[in-house]
Design an enzyme around this catalytic site. Sequence first.
Site, PDB file in Angstrom:
ATOM      1  N   ARG A 117       0.809  -1.238   0.000  1.00 50.32           N
ATOM      2  CA  ARG A 117       0.000   0.000   0.000  1.00 50.32           C
ATOM      3  C   ARG A 117       0.835   1.277   0.000  1.00 50.32           C
ATOM      4  NH1 ARG A 117      -2.830  -3.427   3.211  1.00 50.32           N
ATOM      5  NH2 ARG A 117      -4.713  -4.204   2.201  1.00 50.32           N
ATOM      6  N   LYS A 139       3.925  11.522 -11.138  1.00 52.58           N
ATOM      7  CA  LYS A 139       3.016  10.681 -11.938  1.00 52.58           C
ATOM      8  C   LYS A 139       3.710   9.357 -12.204  1.00 52.58           C
ATOM      9  CE  LYS A 139       0.333  13.723 -14.928  1.00 52.58           C
ATOM     10  NZ  LYS A 139       0.156  13.999 -16.357  1.00 52.58           N
ATOM     11  N   GLU A 181      11.500  18.257 -25.262  1.00 49.38           N
ATOM     12  CA  GLU A 181      10.730  18.620 -24.053  1.00 49.38           C
ATOM     13  C   GLU A 181      11.323  19.878 -23.401  1.00 49.38           C
ATOM     14  OE1 GLU A 181       7.892  17.234 -22.903  1.00 49.38           O
ATOM     15  OE2 GLU A 181       7.829  15.176 -23.678  1.00 49.38           O
ATOM     16  N   LYS A 223       9.163  22.510 -14.351  1.00 43.14           N
ATOM     17  CA  LYS A 223       8.330  21.347 -13.981  1.00 43.14           C
ATOM     18  C   LYS A 223       8.024  21.398 -12.483  1.00 43.14           C
ATOM     19  CE  LYS A 223       6.414  17.230 -14.700  1.00 43.14           C
ATOM     20  NZ  LYS A 223       6.492  15.929 -15.275  1.00 43.14           N
ATOM     21  N   GLU A 233      -2.928  18.021 -12.335  1.00 43.10           N
ATOM     22  CA  GLU A 233      -3.299  18.392 -13.692  1.00 43.10           C
ATOM     23  C   GLU A 233      -4.644  19.086 -13.799  1.00 43.10           C
ATOM     24  OE1 GLU A 233      -2.970  16.492 -18.107  1.00 43.10           O
ATOM     25  OE2 GLU A 233      -1.476  16.112 -16.591  1.00 43.10           O
ATOM     26  N   ARG A 237      -1.138  22.698 -14.809  1.00 46.42           N
ATOM     27  CA  ARG A 237      -0.275  21.588 -15.226  1.00 46.42           C
ATOM     28  C   ARG A 237      -0.490  21.242 -16.700  1.00 46.42           C
ATOM     29  NH1 ARG A 237       1.868  16.415 -11.605  1.00 46.42           N
ATOM     30  NH2 ARG A 237       3.124  15.562 -13.256  1.00 46.42           N
ATOM     31  N   ASN A 241       1.498  20.150 -21.468  1.00 44.47           N
ATOM     32  CA  ASN A 241       1.065  19.328 -22.608  1.00 44.47           C
ATOM     33  C   ASN A 241       1.205  20.046 -23.950  1.00 44.47           C
ATOM     34  OD1 ASN A 241       0.437  17.234 -20.930  1.00 44.47           O
ATOM     35  ND2 ASN A 241      -1.715  17.814 -20.707  1.00 44.47           N
ATOM     36  N   HIS A 244       1.512  18.018 -27.095  1.00 42.57           N
ATOM     37  CA  HIS A 244       1.154  16.635 -26.784  1.00 42.57           C
ATOM     38  C   HIS A 244      -0.181  16.205 -27.372  1.00 42.57           C
ATOM     39  CE1 HIS A 244       4.608  16.978 -24.212  1.00 42.57           C
ATOM     40  NE2 HIS A 244       4.473  15.748 -23.769  1.00 42.57           N
ATOM     41  N   HIS A 261       8.818   9.479 -28.063  1.00 44.10           N
ATOM     42  CA  HIS A 261       7.825  10.410 -27.528  1.00 44.10           C
ATOM     43  C   HIS A 261       8.197  11.873 -27.838  1.00 44.10           C
ATOM     44  CE1 HIS A 261       4.993  12.267 -24.820  1.00 44.10           C
ATOM     45  NE2 HIS A 261       6.001  12.875 -24.198  1.00 44.10           N
TER      46      HIS A 261
HETATM   47  N1  LIG Z   1       5.429  10.265 -15.398  1.00 42.55           N
HETATM   48  C1  LIG Z   1       5.567  11.317 -16.162  1.00 42.55           C
HETATM   49  O1  LIG Z   1       5.246  12.444 -15.791  1.00 42.55           O
HETATM   50  C2  LIG Z   1       6.133  11.136 -17.537  1.00 42.55           C
HETATM   51  C3  LIG Z   1       6.461  12.258 -18.303  1.00 42.55           C
HETATM   52  C4  LIG Z   1       7.044  12.065 -19.545  1.00 42.55           C
HETATM   53  C5  LIG Z   1       7.275  10.767 -20.014  1.00 42.55           C
HETATM   54  N2  LIG Z   1       6.925   9.702 -19.258  1.00 42.55           N
HETATM   55  C6  LIG Z   1       7.165   8.329 -19.717  1.00 42.55           C
HETATM   56  O2  LIG Z   1       8.555   8.161 -19.941  1.00 42.55           O
HETATM   57  C7  LIG Z   1       8.724   7.113 -20.891  1.00 42.55           C
HETATM   58  C8  LIG Z   1       9.816   7.485 -21.874  1.00 42.55           C
HETATM   59  O3  LIG Z   1      11.024   7.678 -21.176  1.00 42.55           O
HETATM   60  P1  LIG Z   1      12.435   7.717 -21.944  1.00 42.55           P
HETATM   61  O4  LIG Z   1      12.332   8.577 -23.118  1.00 42.55           O
HETATM   62  O5  LIG Z   1      13.441   8.021 -20.903  1.00 42.55           O
HETATM   63  O6  LIG Z   1      12.571   6.230 -22.522  1.00 42.55           O
HETATM   64  P2  LIG Z   1      13.165   4.887 -21.907  1.00 42.55           P
HETATM   65  O7  LIG Z   1      12.906   4.786 -20.468  1.00 42.55           O
HETATM   66  O8  LIG Z   1      12.725   3.773 -22.766  1.00 42.55           O
HETATM   67  O9  LIG Z   1      14.744   5.056 -22.126  1.00 42.55           O
HETATM   68  C9  LIG Z   1      15.244   5.065 -23.428  1.00 42.55           C
HETATM   69  C10 LIG Z   1      16.358   4.027 -23.612  1.00 42.55           C
HETATM   70  O10 LIG Z   1      17.585   4.555 -23.092  1.00 42.55           O
HETATM   71  C11 LIG Z   1      18.179   3.633 -22.188  1.00 42.55           C
HETATM   72  N3  LIG Z   1      18.942   4.452 -21.254  1.00 42.55           N
HETATM   73  C12 LIG Z   1      18.518   5.042 -20.111  1.00 42.55           C
HETATM   74  N4  LIG Z   1      19.467   5.817 -19.610  1.00 42.55           N
HETATM   75  C13 LIG Z   1      20.541   5.717 -20.435  1.00 42.55           C
HETATM   76  C14 LIG Z   1      21.827   6.305 -20.451  1.00 42.55           C
HETATM   77  N5  LIG Z   1      22.187   7.189 -19.504  1.00 42.55           N
HETATM   78  N6  LIG Z   1      22.679   5.971 -21.434  1.00 42.55           N
HETATM   79  C15 LIG Z   1      22.307   5.110 -22.401  1.00 42.55           C
HETATM   80  N7  LIG Z   1      21.093   4.530 -22.466  1.00 42.55           N
HETATM   81  C16 LIG Z   1      20.216   4.836 -21.482  1.00 42.55           C
HETATM   82  C17 LIG Z   1      16.999   2.895 -21.626  1.00 42.55           C
HETATM   83  O11 LIG Z   1      17.350   1.673 -21.045  1.00 42.55           O
HETATM   84  C18 LIG Z   1      16.137   2.727 -22.853  1.00 42.55           C
HETATM   85  O12 LIG Z   1      16.598   1.665 -23.657  1.00 42.55           O
HETATM   86  C19 LIG Z   1       7.376   6.873 -21.538  1.00 42.55           C
HETATM   87  O13 LIG Z   1       6.841   5.657 -21.096  1.00 42.55           O
HETATM   88  C20 LIG Z   1       6.525   8.037 -21.034  1.00 42.55           C
HETATM   89  O14 LIG Z   1       5.171   7.689 -20.907  1.00 42.55           O
HETATM   90  C21 LIG Z   1       6.372   9.869 -18.035  1.00 42.55           C
HETATM   91 ZN   LIG Z   2       6.083  14.577 -22.958  1.00 43.89          ZN
END
Ligand SMILES: NC(=O)c1ccc[n+]([C@@H]2O[C@H](COP(=O)([O-])OP(=O)(O)OC[C@H]3O[C@@H](n4cnc5c(N)ncnc54)[C@H](O)[C@@H]3O)[C@@H](O)[C@H]2O)c1
Ligand SMILES: [Zn+2]
Length: 390
Positions: A117, A139, A181, A223, A233, A237, A241, A244, A261
């Site tokens: 929990r 989030k 971003e 942020k 949001e 917030r 977007n 987006h 993304h």
């Molecule tokens: N919670 C939120 O507010 C929020 C906001 C924006 C995005 N997101 C989420 O984030 C995700 C995307 O994240 P991302 O773009 O980081 O992708 P990701 O987590 O897939 O990372 C991209 C790739 O890079 C690798 N990697 C990580 N760090 C590295 C480093 N220092 N050197 C080399 N490789 C590395 C990872 O293992 C992966 O293969 C999506 O699922 C999205 O929905 C969440």
């Molecule tokens: Zn985004």
Amino acid sequence: MPRFPVVTPQRSYDAIIERGLISRASGYVPASAGIVFVVTTEDVWKLFGAALESALRGRSFKVLFFPGGEERKRLSEVEKLAEQMVEAGGDRTSLVIAFGGGIVNDIGGFLASAFMRGIPLVQIPTTLLAQVDAAVGGKTGVNLVSGKNLFGAFHQPLAVLIDPDALATLSDREYRAGLYEVIKCGVIRDPELFRLLESRHDDVLARGPEVVDRIIAAAVRIKAEVVSADEREGDLRRILNFGHTVGHALEAETAYSRFLHGEAVAFGMKAATLLARGAAELPDADCSRILDVIDDYGPIPALDGIAVDRLLARLQSDKKTLKGKVHFVLPERIGAVRVVSGVPDNEIRSAIEEALTGLWGRMSSCAAVVNRRRPINNRPQLNKLPHIGH
Ligand SMILES: NC(=O)c1ccc[n+]([C@@H]2O[C@H](COP(=O)([O-])OP(=O)(O)OC[C@H]3O[C@@H](n4cnc5c(N)ncnc54)[C@H](O)[C@@H]3O)[C@@H](O)[C@H]2O)c1
Ligand SMILES: [Zn+2]
């Protein structure tokens, strides 16, 4: 060492930006914590595991590997991780460190929100996108078959530890995806950050430490401020977007496989910028600067075969989910945006068509292509939400 407070009803904590911070992470794990579970991917652990391991020396910790990838950001993976925690003796005193890209931050954060929990969480984001966005703000969640990020929880961490040294190993494409971003942050709230991205383009792409630290700090500050003012949001917030609305439609239309993304958001920001310009709400000069900066940090993958109708249909189906409202974040000038809904379909269509064809190209001004604009008082009244910006 910049530190930005995130103050929410659930918890107040800092997002800390410091080179070499991974190897000093234990200072942010309370001495009273029981077993520390590090949720990570094998690639990240190979690169930075030794640094975190040395930081946690003397503590009881266990590394849990998650396979990574959007298709594995699923509830079933959370369950597997939770079972491993129980087997290893995890209990209510345990703590999760989510150590990796945004996917790990989302899934590790959600695991912490639900295990027994809810147990404490420390976020250590290692991609640019995760450092400036995913890891800050609480989030967390996973994807459902019916849509991305539809199942989750708000779970604020004890701290977000941002170590820009980690970015050295990131692929060029992932790095640029994160930069979009950062551009977003400049457009919505920070003209100085925007100018920095324009004027120090080569240094930013070369990942010069001084400029990288500055852009991360500027984006994290925004942020942290936005989340502190509006954790869940509401209107404020939503400004995060920008790009987006159409970006999500593009990602979904290409089954999350063609665009990262950030790349989809880059396209969405162009569409939103052209939409704002078409509505005569954004000066030509600012419109051109936004489109140019997005292109300068490109390219994004080819847009071949993307049909406007399909993207519009995606927006229509979002509309159903969102009780009939599709929100657009439209720039009024660089550094100020407003959130609108009720934008006429034909205006959205034109903006997406222009974004797809890229007709503005390197033309001197947006006015060259945006000749359909009408004065604001002659157009249907948008349903305006409170004005946001400087
Ligand atoms: N919670 C939120 O507010 C929020 C906001 C924006 C995005 N997101 C989420 O984030 C995700 C995307 O994240 P991302 O773009 O980081 O992708 P990701 O987590 O897939 O990372 C991209 C790739 O890079 C690798 N990697 C990580 N760090 C590295 C480093 N220092 N050197 C080399 N490789 C590395 C990872 O293992 C992966 O293969 C999506 O699922 C999205 O929905 C969440
Ligand atoms: Zn985004």
